[in-house]
Design a protein around this motif. Sequence first.
Motif, PDB file in Angstrom:
ATOM      1  N   LYS A   1       0.821  -1.211   0.000  1.00  0.00           N
ATOM      2  CA  LYS A   1       0.000   0.000   0.000  1.00  0.00           C
ATOM      3  C   LYS A   1       0.854   1.259   0.000  1.00  0.00           C
ATOM      4  O   LYS A   1       0.524   2.250  -0.676  1.00  0.00           O
ATOM      5  CB  LYS A   1      -0.951  -0.013   1.205  1.00  0.00           C
ATOM      6  N   VAL A   2       1.953   1.238   0.754  1.00  0.00           N
ATOM      7  CA  VAL A   2       2.858   2.396   0.792  1.00  0.00           C
ATOM      8  C   VAL A   2       3.479   2.633  -0.578  1.00  0.00           C
ATOM      9  O   VAL A   2       3.547   3.770  -1.059  1.00  0.00           O
ATOM     10  CB  VAL A   2       3.957   2.183   1.855  1.00  0.00           C
ATOM     11  N   VAL A   3       3.924   1.572  -1.219  1.00  0.00           N
ATOM     12  CA  VAL A   3       4.526   1.699  -2.545  1.00  0.00           C
ATOM     13  C   VAL A   3       3.496   2.184  -3.561  1.00  0.00           C
ATOM     14  O   VAL A   3       3.779   3.056  -4.391  1.00  0.00           O
ATOM     15  CB  VAL A   3       5.137   0.356  -2.990  1.00  0.00           C
ATOM     16  N   ALA A   4       2.289   1.654  -3.489  1.00  0.00           N
ATOM     17  CA  ALA A   4       1.234   2.083  -4.406  1.00  0.00           C
ATOM     18  C   ALA A   4       0.961   3.569  -4.272  1.00  0.00           C
ATOM     19  O   ALA A   4       0.829   4.295  -5.270  1.00  0.00           O
ATOM     20  CB  ALA A   4      -0.046   1.290  -4.142  1.00  0.00           C
ATOM     21  N   LYS A   5       0.884   4.048  -3.032  1.00  0.00           N
ATOM     22  CA  LYS A   5       0.629   5.467  -2.796  1.00  0.00           C
ATOM     23  C   LYS A   5       1.773   6.327  -3.316  1.00  0.00           C
ATOM     24  O   LYS A   5       1.552   7.389  -3.909  1.00  0.00           O
ATOM     25  CB  LYS A   5       0.418   5.707  -1.305  1.00  0.00           C
ATOM     26  N   ALA A   6       3.005   5.884  -3.102  1.00  0.00           N
ATOM     27  CA  ALA A   6       4.167   6.649  -3.552  1.00  0.00           C
ATOM     28  C   ALA A   6       4.242   6.714  -5.074  1.00  0.00           C
ATOM     29  O   ALA A   6       4.556   7.762  -5.652  1.00  0.00           O
ATOM     30  CB  ALA A   6       5.449   6.018  -2.996  1.00  0.00           C
ATOM     31  N   ILE A   7       3.932   5.610  -5.735  1.00  0.00           N
ATOM     32  CA  ILE A   7       4.003   5.578  -7.195  1.00  0.00           C
ATOM     33  C   ILE A   7       2.965   6.513  -7.815  1.00  0.00           C
ATOM     34  O   ILE A   7       3.250   7.243  -8.769  1.00  0.00           O
ATOM     35  CB  ILE A   7       3.810   4.138  -7.701  1.00  0.00           C
ATOM     36  N   ALA A   8       1.758   6.490  -7.267  1.00  0.00           N
ATOM     37  CA  ALA A   8       0.664   7.263  -7.856  1.00  0.00           C
ATOM     38  C   ALA A   8       0.636   8.710  -7.392  1.00  0.00           C
ATOM     39  O   ALA A   8      -0.131   9.514  -7.931  1.00  0.00           O
ATOM     40  CB  ALA A   8      -0.678   6.596  -7.532  1.00  0.00           C
ATOM     41  N   PHE A   9       1.448   9.090  -6.417  1.00  0.00           N
ATOM     42  CA  PHE A   9       1.413  10.436  -5.837  1.00  0.00           C
ATOM     43  C   PHE A   9       1.698  11.477  -6.905  1.00  0.00           C
ATOM     44  O   PHE A   9       2.702  11.409  -7.609  1.00  0.00           O
ATOM     45  CB  PHE A   9       2.431  10.552  -4.705  1.00  0.00           C
ATOM     46  N   GLN A  10       0.809  12.453  -7.033  1.00  0.00           N
ATOM     47  CA  GLN A  10       0.936  13.568  -7.970  1.00  0.00           C
ATOM     48  C   GLN A  10       0.995  13.106  -9.424  1.00  0.00           C
ATOM     49  O   GLN A  10       1.520  13.813 -10.287  1.00  0.00           O
ATOM     50  CB  GLN A  10       2.165  14.424  -7.647  1.00  0.00           C
ATOM     51  N   GLY A  11       0.470  11.928  -9.715  1.00  0.00           N
ATOM     52  CA  GLY A  11       0.399  11.495 -11.102  1.00  0.00           C
ATOM     53  C   GLY A  11      -0.645  12.284 -11.865  1.00  0.00           C
ATOM     54  O   GLY A  11      -1.570  12.863 -11.291  1.00  0.00           O
ATOM     55  N   ARG A  12      -0.500  12.324 -13.180  1.00  0.00           N
ATOM     56  CA  ARG A  12      -1.475  13.035 -13.999  1.00  0.00           C
ATOM     57  C   ARG A  12      -2.807  12.288 -14.025  1.00  0.00           C
ATOM     58  O   ARG A  12      -2.854  11.076 -13.848  1.00  0.00           O
ATOM     59  CB  ARG A  12      -0.963  13.189 -15.431  1.00  0.00           C
ATOM     60  N   GLN A  13      -3.864  13.032 -14.265  1.00  0.00           N
ATOM     61  CA  GLN A  13      -5.191  12.417 -14.335  1.00  0.00           C
ATOM     62  C   GLN A  13      -5.242  11.364 -15.442  1.00  0.00           C
ATOM     63  O   GLN A  13      -5.920  10.340 -15.310  1.00  0.00           O
ATOM     64  CB  GLN A  13      -6.246  13.486 -14.586  1.00  0.00           C
TER      65      GLN A  13
END
Length: 330
Positions: A205-217
């Motif tokens: 879950k931590v890795v998923a959140k970090a990867i998607a953080f501030q990603g484009r829509q």
Amino acid sequence: MTPQETQTSDIQTIRLLLIEDSSHDAEFIGAMLERSPEIFVKLTHLATLAEAVEAFKKETFDVILLDLGLPDNHGTDAIALLRAHVPETPIVVLTGDERNETAINAIDAGAQDYLPKQHVVGSLLSRMLTHSIARQNRLNQANTDALIDSLTGLGNRRSFDSEVERRMHDFNRHGFPFSVAILDIDHFKKINDKWGHTVGDEALKVVAKAIAFQGRQSDHFARYGGEEFGVVMPMTPIEGAQIAALRCVHRVKEAVVGEGKFSVTTSGGLAAVMPGDTTLSIVERADAALYEAKRRGRDRLVKNQDGEFHDVTASAAPVTEARPDAGDSA
């Protein structure tokens, strides 16, 4: 609250993007919608598709009202381009072309509805907009329920495969570029063995959140399988994709798991679509780059470009540099 205030609060507010090159038609449509007792429309009028693509970087809209006779993109190709940028926003076509064939082609291209300008009535148009939004919302929710990984909240493998297939179709038909990254948590088995599967789940879950953080829509993030994650980046050649993917690798490394007990690293593989690619081959090339990153010592990003593997470093893709949005091709 007065009866008048209650009535006003019940009116649906719609953020509408009208893409129409005729200022006269745009004023007429705006005036009709202003008189509608059913909806309150916050109207943004733009005259070209290029202006609309720029607007998507700054604003979100509930629905798009599109004329097919634009100066910079004529016909149903405009629908495909809009869906490539904002796939979850409903599109209603409003055009002077009354042919049934055009209507069918518009729906096949992804429009929610179609109305010839000659038959526009304010009440009909307002209902069409609200119904299109409702249908698209139900479709988005159904897709979400079927395509979400329950642990991480990202897309699942099915959603990833579907997104790659859709982007490949856009590339083959319109030449729209896209890139794919596969990221894998390093030494994940050791995490489970040392800390247990509950902490292992937290690491995912931590890795998923970090990867998607501030990603484009427009970017698509998914749990590809096990401790692997996939990222599909539409309208993004390799130069922009390596900036984004390297930023993901760095963000994971900065995150902490288990109340600050430890951090994790990831290895990543990156590939951009090339002529002759299939939905399978581009993922295979990204996956091969991932295994090369593992072979080179992990905790790194490797790109598969022109049949060769290259380490992506901060000097080659500075993580502080802003990545081009989906409308840019650099």
